[in-house]
Structures are given as structure tokens and as C-alpha cells.
Write a protein that holds these residues in place. Structure first.
Motif, PDB file in Angstrom:
ATOM      1  N   ASP A  32       0.846  -1.193   0.000  1.00 10.45           N
ATOM      2  CA  ASP A  32       0.000   0.000   0.000  1.00 10.45           C
ATOM      3  C   ASP A  32       0.885   1.248   0.000  1.00 10.45           C
ATOM      4  OD1 ASP A  32      -1.740   2.097   0.514  1.00 10.45           O
ATOM      5  OD2 ASP A  32      -2.980   0.947   1.899  1.00 10.45           O
ATOM      6  N   ALA A  33       1.068   1.827  -1.177  1.00 10.39           N
ATOM      7  CA  ALA A  33       1.965   2.983  -1.301  1.00 10.39           C
ATOM      8  C   ALA A  33       1.470   4.171  -0.484  1.00 10.39           C
ATOM      9  CB  ALA A  33       2.112   3.374  -2.774  1.00 10.39           C
ATOM     10  N   ALA A  34       0.151   4.333  -0.407  1.00  6.61           N
ATOM     11  CA  ALA A  34      -0.401   5.455   0.365  1.00  6.61           C
ATOM     12  C   ALA A  34      -0.077   5.301   1.846  1.00  6.61           C
ATOM     13  CB  ALA A  34      -1.904   5.540   0.152  1.00  6.61           C
ATOM     14  N   LYS A  35      -0.147   4.066   2.357  1.00  7.65           N
ATOM     15  CA  LYS A  35       0.184   3.833   3.761  1.00  7.65           C
ATOM     16  C   LYS A  35       1.658   4.123   4.031  1.00  7.65           C
ATOM     17  CE  LYS A  35      -1.425   0.157   5.978  1.00  7.65           C
ATOM     18  NZ  LYS A  35      -1.557  -1.239   6.491  1.00  7.65           N
ATOM     19  N   LEU A  39       3.324   6.863   6.547  1.00 15.18           N
ATOM     20  CA  LEU A  39       4.322   6.504   7.560  1.00 15.18           C
ATOM     21  C   LEU A  39       5.558   7.376   7.443  1.00 15.18           C
ATOM     22  CD1 LEU A  39       3.928   2.628   7.547  1.00 15.18           C
ATOM     23  CD2 LEU A  39       3.589   4.123   9.517  1.00 15.18           C
ATOM     24  N   HIS A  40       5.944   7.679   6.226  1.00 15.34           N
ATOM     25  CA  HIS A  40       7.086   8.591   6.034  1.00 15.34           C
ATOM     26  C   HIS A  40       6.795   9.970   6.618  1.00 15.34           C
ATOM     27  CE1 HIS A  40       8.833   6.027   2.564  1.00 15.34           C
ATOM     28  NE2 HIS A  40       9.600   5.906   3.627  1.00 15.34           N
ATOM     29  N   LEU A  41       5.510  10.322   6.647  1.00 13.22           N
ATOM     30  CA  LEU A  41       5.112  11.626   7.202  1.00 13.22           C
ATOM     31  C   LEU A  41       4.837  11.539   8.706  1.00 13.22           C
ATOM     32  CD1 LEU A  41       2.663  12.755   4.359  1.00 13.22           C
ATOM     33  CD2 LEU A  41       4.975  13.620   4.791  1.00 13.22           C
ATOM     34  N   GLY A  42       5.045  10.356   9.279  1.00 12.95           N
ATOM     35  CA  GLY A  42       4.820  10.186  10.712  1.00 12.95           C
ATOM     36  C   GLY A  42       3.383   9.945  11.086  1.00 12.95           C
ATOM     37  N   MET A  43       2.541   9.560  10.112  1.00 15.04           N
ATOM     38  CA  MET A  43       1.120   9.328  10.362  1.00 15.04           C
ATOM     39  C   MET A  43       0.884   7.833  10.528  1.00 15.04           C
ATOM     40  SD  MET A  43      -0.255  11.945   7.409  1.00 15.04           S
ATOM     41  CE  MET A  43      -1.981  11.523   7.643  1.00 15.04           C
ATOM     42  N   GLY A  50       1.605   5.385  22.331  1.00 16.08           N
ATOM     43  CA  GLY A  50       3.065   5.441  22.307  1.00 16.08           C
ATOM     44  C   GLY A  50       3.707   5.037  21.000  1.00 16.08           C
ATOM     45  N   LEU A  51       2.922   4.520  20.046  1.00 19.36           N
ATOM     46  CA  LEU A  51       3.523   4.011  18.808  1.00 19.36           C
ATOM     47  C   LEU A  51       4.088   5.123  17.942  1.00 19.36           C
ATOM     48  CD1 LEU A  51       4.129   1.592  16.994  1.00 19.36           C
ATOM     49  CD2 LEU A  51       1.843   1.840  16.008  1.00 19.36           C
ATOM     50  N   ASP A  52       3.396   6.239  17.860  1.00 25.13           N
ATOM     51  CA  ASP A  52       3.881   7.334  17.017  1.00 25.13           C
ATOM     52  C   ASP A  52       5.236   7.846  17.492  1.00 25.13           C
ATOM     53  OD1 ASP A  52       2.698   8.269  19.329  1.00 25.13           O
ATOM     54  OD2 ASP A  52       1.630   9.927  18.371  1.00 25.13           O
ATOM     55  N   ASP A  53       5.402   7.986  18.797  1.00 25.82           N
ATOM     56  CA  ASP A  53       6.685   8.449  19.327  1.00 25.82           C
ATOM     57  C   ASP A  53       7.780   7.409  19.120  1.00 25.82           C
ATOM     58  OD1 ASP A  53       5.585  10.839  20.182  1.00 25.82           O
ATOM     59  OD2 ASP A  53       5.173  10.118  22.212  1.00 25.82           O
TER      60      ASP A  53
END
Length: 434
Positions: A32-35, A39-43, A50-53
Motif C-alpha cells: 500500500d503505497a499510500a500507507k 508513515l514517512h510523514l509520521g502518520m 506510544g507508537l507514534d513516538d
């Protein structure tokens, strides 16, 4: 070590981020290229405390990266984890291994050195044999081992579960693979984490057996709750009384509207199907599946009864839609049975969930999503606690009572003390208590 995680869903993303935090070099792969872009944008594609950090810190340190290029990610990896979805197959309840099989083929095509291929996805007994067979067909000369390493992550507490697990289970009879897996999990040795090495098929069955056992405990205490209501006992005290027995334990003895989520419903069903085909039926698990399905359906009736037996034209406020707190996961949530049944009975439903409303919108129609618990109570004839989020544990009941048309609460998680709510003027209904 160099680790590739195929799949950036719940298991893959959490596991990849935690391995990176251990100091390994991790690449997470997804079609999934959009996903991957998000993720590259930190989303994050999921909500997990705690996963984002954790992801951000390891990306910044250069230990964690994301790509759609499976070939490049596999070529230099010491270990490649298959962490793709295995949903229930329509029609027969078996785990759908389509994504696992596809991952096995693509991994085999790109192997260039000795690699341990690890099944992290929850799969039926014998899947490791299937993966190895597929890979041998695709790459007869490939130098690899196929290992089972089931996950035991609780949604909402997954990072802690990965870093401080009760145990790590590894299924392999290959000494090279055994040594690599021991090195991969070496950071856990400091915590003296038990690491159980066994054969591959036993490892695969351990995962299903564990989830089924926990599901049995939930279904059991829910049926005890029904009995308590009929005989005038208190299910919370029953649970405490039996949970203090070390042979039983207190966990998973909280009565409620039935279990849901991404694991228990599909894993119990898959175990039932596997056992039936092996001519060794697990009738206790079969009964658990039936009991849980029936319970979720009955909960709407419990709510309707608390509203005088008829909810036609009445407004019902719903607090919590996800199957448990601290997740946005709606899979097999009790709300997916209860809310449509209330709507079909003529109720107007106003619902709030701290994290799950976007996912809920995909599954639930003809209801109104609101901004908070007090908005859910506005002009409501009854309010229902379906998920025990922390923010529902200290509500201002004076404010809620003033907002409601009639102060009726149906607490399907036993969050509150019945005497306190009745003192505040509420008609209060809970699970397995007078």
C-alpha cells in the motif's frame, strides 16, 4: 541485525518499531503505497498508545525505514518476518492464507543469502510447512529456514507486551535459525524473559490454544454473570473469589457484552475448523464461540428491557464503540451487533468513542456521531457504556442527568457502583449484579 517486516498492520508495525528500538536495523514493507507515504510523514495507520513516538524516534535514529520495494528489503536481511493479515475465510471460518502465500512466493524470489523467514502472522498448524514448500518450489536452491514466532500482543498495550513479554515462543528444529532467533531477542535476556524453543507445528498451535483459552474464560464469566442476575449474586465478587485461586488467576474474568477484536473471534473459529478436520473436535471452544455470539445479540435486548421494553422513538446514548479501550479497532466489536439491533428496534442512537469513530462510520449507519460523552447524553432516554475507556470512569452524573430526558444508565462494563448511581437518581442496570 538486519530485519525486514513484511506488512505494516498492527503486528508488523509494532514489532518492527520495537525491534528497531532494541537496536536492530529494520525495514517495514507494504504494498500500500499510500500507507507507506503516510508513515514517512509520521502518520500512524492505527491507534496504539506510544507508537507514534516510538516510530518517530527510531526513524530519526536511522534504525527504522519504510518501503514498497520488497526485493531490496529482502536481499540483505538476516530475518524476514511475514506479518500480513489472516482474516477468517468466508464460508468455512478457516484462516485465509492468501497474503501469507503471496508473501512467501515474493520473498523466495529475492533471497540471495541465508535468511530466516519467520511467520509472525497468526496461522493454522502446518502453515510453516506450506510456506517452506512454496518457497522451495519458487527457489529450489535458496538457503533459508522457516520459523514460527507467534505474537502475543494486546491492543492498547502492545509495546509493553513486546518489550516485557510473558514469554517468546519460537518454532524451529534448525540450529542456525535457533541461534539467529536467540540473537534477535537477546535484549530480552536482561529481563529474564522465558524463551520457549519448540517444533514449528507446536509453536503454531500454542498461539491458537492460548487465545482460545482466554476466550473460554471470558465466555465462562459472562455466563456466570447471567446466573448471578437470576440468583441474586454479584459476579464481580464471584470473579474475585475464583481469581484469587492461583490455578485460575484473575485476568480475563471481567463480565461484559462479549469479546471481539482482531484475534479471539477469528482464532477460535479457525481452531474449531482445524480440530474438526483433524477429527479431534474442541467442543469447549465450539461452545465458547456459540456462547459469545449469542451474548452480543442478547445485549440489545437487555438495553431495550431497561428502557421499559420498547425503544421506538427513544434516544439512546452510546459511550464506546471499539471492542476495547486504547484502540481504534472495530473488528467484531459488540457494538456492531448491539447498535444495529437498537436502530432496527426504532431507537435514535447518538454515539461517541475517543478513537474509533472514523472506523465506526464505515460499519455503522443511521446513527449520529457526537463530540463527547455529554453530547451523547443530550436528550437521551438512556445512556449505555459499551467500552470502558478511562474518560468514562469519572463522569459528572449531575451534568448527565440534567442533559438526559430520563436518567437511565445501562453499564455493560460494570464501571460504576450501583449504589452510587442510584443515589444520584439513576435507574442503573449492569452485568451480573443486583
Amino acid at each position: 541485525m538486519r530485519v525486514t517486516m513484511v506488512g505494516t498492520g498492527y503486528v508488523g508495525l509494532v514489532s518492527g518499531a520495537c525491534f528497531a528500538d532494541f537496536g536492530h536495523q529494520v525495514i517495514c514493507v507494504d504494498k500500500d503505497a499510500a500507507k507507506i507515504k503516510r508513515l514517512h510523514l509520521g502518520m500512524m495507520p492505527i491507534f496504539e498508545p506510544g507508537l507514534d513516538d516510538l516510530v518517530a524516534s527510531n526513524v530519526k535514529a536511522g534504525r527504522l525505514s519504510f518501503t514498497t520495494d520488497l526485493g531490496t528489503a529482502v536481499q540483505d536481511a538476516d530475518a524476514v518476518f511475514i506479518a500480513v493479515g489472516t482474516p477468517s475465510r468466508r464460508g468455512d471460518g478457516h484462516a485465509d492464507l492468501t497474503y501469507v502465500e503471496q508473501a512467501a512466493r515474493e520473498i523466495a524470489e529475492h533471497l540471495q543469502r541465508y535468511t530466516v523467514v519467520v511467520n509472525k502472522s497468526t496461522v493454522p498448524v502446518g502453515t510453516g510447512d506450506l510456506v517452506e514448500s512454496i518457497m522451495r518450489d519458487v527457489n529450489p536452491r535458496g538457503d533459508f529456514s522457516v520459523v514460527s514466532n507467534p505474537e502475543f500482543l494486546r491492543e492498547g498495550a502492545a509495546i509493553g507486551d513486546f518489550k516485557r513479554p510473558d514469554r517468546v515462543v519460537v518454532g524451529t528444529n534448525d540450529e542456525r535459525a535457533r541461534q539467529l532467533m536467540r540473537e534477535l531477542y537477546r535484549p530480552l535476556f536482561l529481563n529474564e524473559t522465558p524463551i520457549l524453543f519448540t517444533d514449528r507445528r507446536t509453536s503454531e498451535l500454542i498461539k491458537y490454544a492460548a487465545n482460545a483459552f482466554l476466550a473460554v474464560k471470558i465466555a465462562y464469566i459472562n455466563e456466570m454473570a447471567d446466573l448471578c442476575e437470576q440468583v441474586g449474586a454479584n459476579v464481580q465478587e464471584v470473579a474475585r473469589g475464583i481469581g484469587l485461586d492461583n490455578r485460575i488467576g484473575k485476568k480475563f474474568l471481567n463480565a461484559g457484552p462479549g469479546y471481539g477484536g482482531s484475534c479471539f473471534p477469528k482464532d477460535t473459529l479457525a481452531l474449531v475448523r482445524t480440530a474438526q478436520e483433524a477429527n479431534a473436535p474442541v467442543t469447549i471452544v465450539e461452545a465458547t464461540v456459540a456462547s459469545n455470539d449469542a451474548r452480543k445479540k442478547r445485549m440489545a435486548g437487555k438495553i431495550i428491557q431497561a428502557c421499559g421494553g420498547d425503544v421506538t422513538g427513544k434516544t439512546i446514548g452510546i459511550l464506546g464503540l471499539t471492542f476495547k479501550p486504547n484502540t481504534d479497532d472495530m473488528r467484531d466489536a459488540p457494538s456492531l451487533e448491539i447498535v444495529p439491533a437498537l436502530v432496527a428496534a426504532g431507537a435514535n442512537v447518538r454515539a461517541y468513542d475517543p478513537e474509533g469513530m472514523e472506523e465506526a462510520k464505515k460499519e455503522l449507519s443511521d446513527i449520529t456521531m457526537v463530540a463527547g460523552p455529554y453530547e451523547a447524553a443530550e436528550k437521551a432516554d438512556a445512556i449505555v457504556i459499551l467500552t470502558e475507556w478511562d474518560q468514562f470512569r469519572a463522569l459528572d452524573f449531575e451534568r448527565i442527568a440534567l442533559a438526559m430526558t430520563s436518567p437511565v444508565m445501562i453499564d455493560l462494563r460494570n464501571v460504576y457502583n450501583p449504589a452510587d448511581l442510584r443515589q444520584d437518581g439513576f435507574t442503573y442496570v449492569s452485568i451480573g449484579r443486583k
